[in-house]
Design a protein around this motif. Sequence first.
Motif, short mmCIF file in Angstrom:
data_model
loop_
_atom_site.label_atom_id
_atom_site.label_comp_id
_atom_site.label_asym_id
_atom_site.label_seq_id
_atom_site.Cartn_x
_atom_site.Cartn_y
_atom_site.Cartn_z
N ARG A 1 36.41 32.70 46.26
CA ARG A 1 36.87 32.56 45.00
C ARG A 1 37.73 33.62 44.62
O ARG A 1 37.61 34.96 45.41
N ARG A 2 38.67 33.58 43.84
CA ARG A 2 39.52 34.53 43.21
C ARG A 2 39.56 34.55 41.91
O ARG A 2 39.36 33.40 41.18
N LEU A 3 39.63 35.91 41.38
CA LEU A 3 39.70 36.03 39.80
C LEU A 3 40.83 36.62 39.45
O LEU A 3 41.29 37.52 39.87
N ALA B 1 39.29 34.91 33.71
CA ALA B 1 38.36 35.70 32.79
C ALA B 1 38.92 36.02 31.47
O ALA B 1 40.04 36.76 31.34
N ILE B 2 38.45 35.67 30.35
CA ILE B 2 39.06 36.15 29.17
C ILE B 2 38.00 36.68 28.13
O ILE B 2 36.72 36.06 28.08
N THR B 3 38.25 37.37 27.53
CA THR B 3 37.66 38.02 26.26
C THR B 3 38.11 37.47 24.96
O THR B 3 39.27 38.00 24.57
N PRO B 4 37.49 36.46 24.61
CA PRO B 4 38.11 35.57 23.54
C PRO B 4 38.22 35.99 22.25
O PRO B 4 38.82 35.61 21.17
N ASP B 5 37.40 37.23 22.07
CA ASP B 5 37.50 37.94 20.60
C ASP B 5 38.50 39.31 20.84
O ASP B 5 38.55 40.03 19.87
N GLY B 6 39.13 39.56 22.17
CA GLY B 6 40.01 40.62 22.23
C GLY B 6 41.41 40.06 22.11
O GLY B 6 41.78 39.17 21.93
#
Length: 231
Positions: free
Chosen positions: A86-88, A139-144
Amino acid sequence: RQMSQPSPTSGVVVPQALRWHGELAAAAGYAFLRTLSVTLRMRWEDPEDHLSTIDQSPVIFALWHNRLILSLPSYRKYFLGRHPHRRLVALISASKDGALLSRLMDHHGVESVRGSSSRRGGQALKELVNRTRRGYDVAITPDGPRGPKYEVQEGVVMLAQLTGLPVVPMSAQIHSKKVLGSWDGFQVPLPFARCDIRMGEPIWVDRKGDEVEREVARRQIQERMMALTTD
């Protein structure tokens, strides 16, 4: 080859680059995080085994900004452990702080796309869509990157709608930690801390959904992430 810089009137926003002292800070941060992660006592919490539904298909991981420090060790242990190929790629702010975080991600073998709701948002979204087509997890920080704390912004919903990929809500309880005085109360685990890594039920967003349906999906993501979150 040297690239020309866009003119001030071109409308192109260039992510801030890292200078030499930033490179040193990123290298030091990498060494610190690698050492710290070895001591952490991580425990996986997924009672309904949502992890099995992911298989090898790309997904969008959503994790609160203040738990970001656990993203790399948990991804490495629980996802690469099953599927080592897997890749991120991570969505990182185009700011100076984002440049440092992006370089830190590079050290961990994670690629970055630079942008946020306020800078390079549209371009970043296109780049993320292209990466998912090549099989990358996101990968996401949805409040950032600037909050409000624990409030999901619409970017993660738009990405899910454009890609057709599920949003996987993630959170963690860090039992021994230092809470910083940042806008999000950023959490740094103490050495040998117990960290409960929690995964919620994936959420799919209708690719033809309208504004009302996107808001419903946004609230659903937020509710599932908050259900996993204990401060």
